[in-house]
Design a protein around this motif. Sequence first.
Motif, PDB file in Angstrom:
ATOM      1  N   UNK A  87       0.852  -1.174   0.000  1.00 38.79           N
ATOM      2  CA  UNK A  87       0.000   0.000   0.000  1.00 38.79           C
ATOM      3  C   UNK A  87       0.893   1.230   0.000  1.00 38.79           C
ATOM      4  N   UNK A  88       0.515   2.189  -0.835  1.00 38.25           N
ATOM      5  CA  UNK A  88       1.205   3.480  -0.909  1.00 38.25           C
ATOM      6  C   UNK A  88       0.141   4.548  -0.722  1.00 38.25           C
ATOM      7  N   UNK A  89       0.265   5.334   0.338  1.00 37.39           N
ATOM      8  CA  UNK A  89      -0.720   6.376   0.640  1.00 37.39           C
ATOM      9  C   UNK A  89      -0.099   7.749   0.430  1.00 37.39           C
ATOM     10  N   UNK A  90      -0.782   8.581  -0.347  1.00 35.36           N
ATOM     11  CA  UNK A  90      -0.377   9.973  -0.544  1.00 35.36           C
ATOM     12  C   UNK A  90      -1.283  10.829   0.316  1.00 35.36           C
ATOM     13  N   UNK A  91      -0.695  11.558   1.265  1.00 32.78           N
ATOM     14  CA  UNK A  91      -1.454  12.373   2.216  1.00 32.78           C
ATOM     15  C   UNK A  91      -1.116  13.826   1.956  1.00 32.78           C
ATOM     16  N   UNK A  92      -2.156  14.624   1.656  1.00 35.73           N
ATOM     17  CA  UNK A  92      -1.889  15.986   1.199  1.00 35.73           C
ATOM     18  C   UNK A  92      -2.803  16.999   1.863  1.00 35.73           C
ATOM     19  N   UNK A  93      -2.232  18.165   2.179  1.00 40.44           N
ATOM     20  CA  UNK A  93      -2.981  19.332   2.642  1.00 40.44           C
ATOM     21  C   UNK A  93      -3.135  20.266   1.448  1.00 40.44           C
ATOM     22  N   UNK A  94      -4.345  20.773   1.234  1.00 35.33           N
ATOM     23  CA  UNK A  94      -4.633  21.628   0.078  1.00 35.33           C
ATOM     24  C   UNK A  94      -4.965  23.042   0.542  1.00 35.33           C
ATOM     25  N   UNK A 142      -4.874  25.451   5.579  1.00 33.68           N
ATOM     26  CA  UNK A 142      -5.395  24.287   4.859  1.00 33.68           C
ATOM     27  C   UNK A 142      -6.899  24.398   4.642  1.00 33.68           C
ATOM     28  N   UNK A 143      -7.318  24.224   3.393  1.00 35.63           N
ATOM     29  CA  UNK A 143      -8.743  24.220   3.054  1.00 35.63           C
ATOM     30  C   UNK A 143      -9.342  22.827   3.261  1.00 35.63           C
ATOM     31  N   UNK A 144      -8.591  21.786   2.869  1.00 35.22           N
ATOM     32  CA  UNK A 144      -9.024  20.403   3.067  1.00 35.22           C
ATOM     33  C   UNK A 144      -7.814  19.492   2.932  1.00 35.22           C
ATOM     34  N   UNK A 145      -7.965  18.259   3.387  1.00 32.00           N
ATOM     35  CA  UNK A 145      -6.912  17.250   3.251  1.00 32.00           C
ATOM     36  C   UNK A 145      -7.433  16.128   2.359  1.00 32.00           C
ATOM     37  N   UNK A 146      -6.512  15.349   1.803  1.00 35.57           N
ATOM     38  CA  UNK A 146      -6.918  14.219   0.974  1.00 35.57           C
ATOM     39  C   UNK A 146      -6.009  13.024   1.238  1.00 35.57           C
ATOM     40  N   UNK A 147      -6.557  11.841   0.972  1.00 30.97           N
ATOM     41  CA  UNK A 147      -5.811  10.594   1.079  1.00 30.97           C
ATOM     42  C   UNK A 147      -6.007   9.822  -0.222  1.00 30.97           C
ATOM     43  N   UNK A 148      -4.913   9.512  -0.879  1.00 30.84           N
ATOM     44  CA  UNK A 148      -4.951   8.688  -2.089  1.00 30.84           C
ATOM     45  C   UNK A 148      -4.240   7.389  -1.724  1.00 30.84           C
ATOM     46  N   UNK A 149      -4.988   6.284  -1.764  1.00 34.32           N
ATOM     47  CA  UNK A 149      -4.442   4.975  -1.402  1.00 34.32           C
ATOM     48  C   UNK A 149      -4.250   4.164  -2.671  1.00 34.32           C
ATOM     49  N   UNK A 161      -0.873  -7.845  -9.557  1.00 35.33           N
ATOM     50  CA  UNK A 161      -1.826  -6.740  -9.656  1.00 35.33           C
ATOM     51  C   UNK A 161      -1.013  -5.456  -9.721  1.00 35.33           C
ATOM     52  N   UNK A 162      -1.127  -4.749 -10.862  1.00 34.30           N
ATOM     53  CA  UNK A 162      -0.430  -3.469 -10.976  1.00 34.30           C
ATOM     54  C   UNK A 162      -1.156  -2.441 -10.104  1.00 34.30           C
ATOM     55  N   UNK A 163      -0.476  -1.352  -9.814  1.00 37.65           N
ATOM     56  CA  UNK A 163      -1.012  -0.375  -8.878  1.00 37.65           C
ATOM     57  C   UNK A 163      -2.352   0.213  -9.329  1.00 37.65           C
ATOM     58  N   UNK A 164      -3.333   0.145  -8.424  1.00 37.00           N
ATOM     59  CA  UNK A 164      -4.665   0.757  -8.607  1.00 37.00           C
ATOM     60  C   UNK A 164      -4.895   1.648  -7.404  1.00 37.00           C
ATOM     61  N   UNK A 165      -5.653   2.754  -7.595  1.00 37.01           N
ATOM     62  CA  UNK A 165      -5.788   3.741  -6.531  1.00 37.01           C
ATOM     63  C   UNK A 165      -7.237   4.099  -6.227  1.00 37.01           C
ATOM     64  N   UNK A 166      -7.447   4.566  -5.000  1.00 39.04           N
ATOM     65  CA  UNK A 166      -8.719   5.119  -4.536  1.00 39.04           C
ATOM     66  C   UNK A 166      -8.408   6.486  -3.909  1.00 39.04           C
ATOM     67  N   UNK A 167      -9.211   7.511  -4.222  1.00 43.08           N
ATOM     68  CA  UNK A 167      -8.944   8.871  -3.763  1.00 43.08           C
ATOM     69  C   UNK A 167     -10.069   9.356  -2.868  1.00 43.08           C
ATOM     70  N   UNK A 168      -9.728   9.739  -1.636  1.00 42.27           N
ATOM     71  CA  UNK A 168     -10.705  10.320  -0.699  1.00 42.27           C
ATOM     72  C   UNK A 168     -10.320  11.771  -0.478  1.00 42.27           C
ATOM     73  N   UNK A 169     -11.132  12.674  -0.957  1.00 42.82           N
ATOM     74  CA  UNK A 169     -10.868  14.108  -0.800  1.00 42.82           C
ATOM     75  C   UNK A 169     -11.746  14.887  -1.749  1.00 42.82           C
ATOM     76  N   UNK A 170     -11.672  16.198  -1.687  1.00 36.44           N
ATOM     77  CA  UNK A 170     -12.448  17.028  -2.603  1.00 36.44           C
ATOM     78  C   UNK A 170     -11.869  16.889  -3.999  1.00 36.44           C
ATOM     79  N   UNK A 171     -12.716  16.969  -5.010  1.00 32.32           N
ATOM     80  CA  UNK A 171     -12.219  16.816  -6.382  1.00 32.32           C
ATOM     81  C   UNK A 171     -11.944  18.119  -7.052  1.00 32.32           C
TER      82      UNK A 171
END
Length: 171
Positions: A87-94, A142-149, A161-171
């Motif tokens: 698992x690779x998680x990208x954690x970002x403040x926007x 910060x306006x919002x945070x996001x998590x891309x797993x 299984x090649x890398x597939x992602x799910x994104x939780x955050x504002x679009x």
Amino acid sequence: MQETIAMSKREGARLVRGCSVVLAAVALVFSATPTHATSASTSVGLPGGNKIDINAWHCTLYTNACDWKASTRMSGKRPKMARWIQNRAELEAHGVRVSVSISKNPEATLTMVRKSLGVVRWKNTNASISDTFGQMRPSRGTMYVSTRSCGSAHVAGAIRVSEKCAYAGAS
């Protein structure tokens, strides 16, 4: 006169109890681990009826910190152990000029790509799950945070299984 003073004391006690209830409710809503969350998931089917599920989750309301989780797991009729599952998680403040500090589970690695983006990675061997978790502490702007797993795996033989992602955050 004594009746008026007694009535005022009762009303004052009721007002104090009412304020306490309101303050407790506000504290619950703005705590570090709120009941409100943003989540996303995606799945990849495997031969034999199993699948790989990729999940992302983080809180939506916070004052100083926001809990997050990301996972890649095998599920299905008879999930097997993968040679490795990652698992690779990208954690970002926007926002404008924002930064974030990130905590994570001990077995994972953290790389700060920039002040507002960190990547947490964990590759688990001979397992059916790779999950990561921790807290984000975004800066004031910060306006919002996001998590891309993002998840990947080598199940067995030629089944990868090649890398597939799910994104939780504002679009």
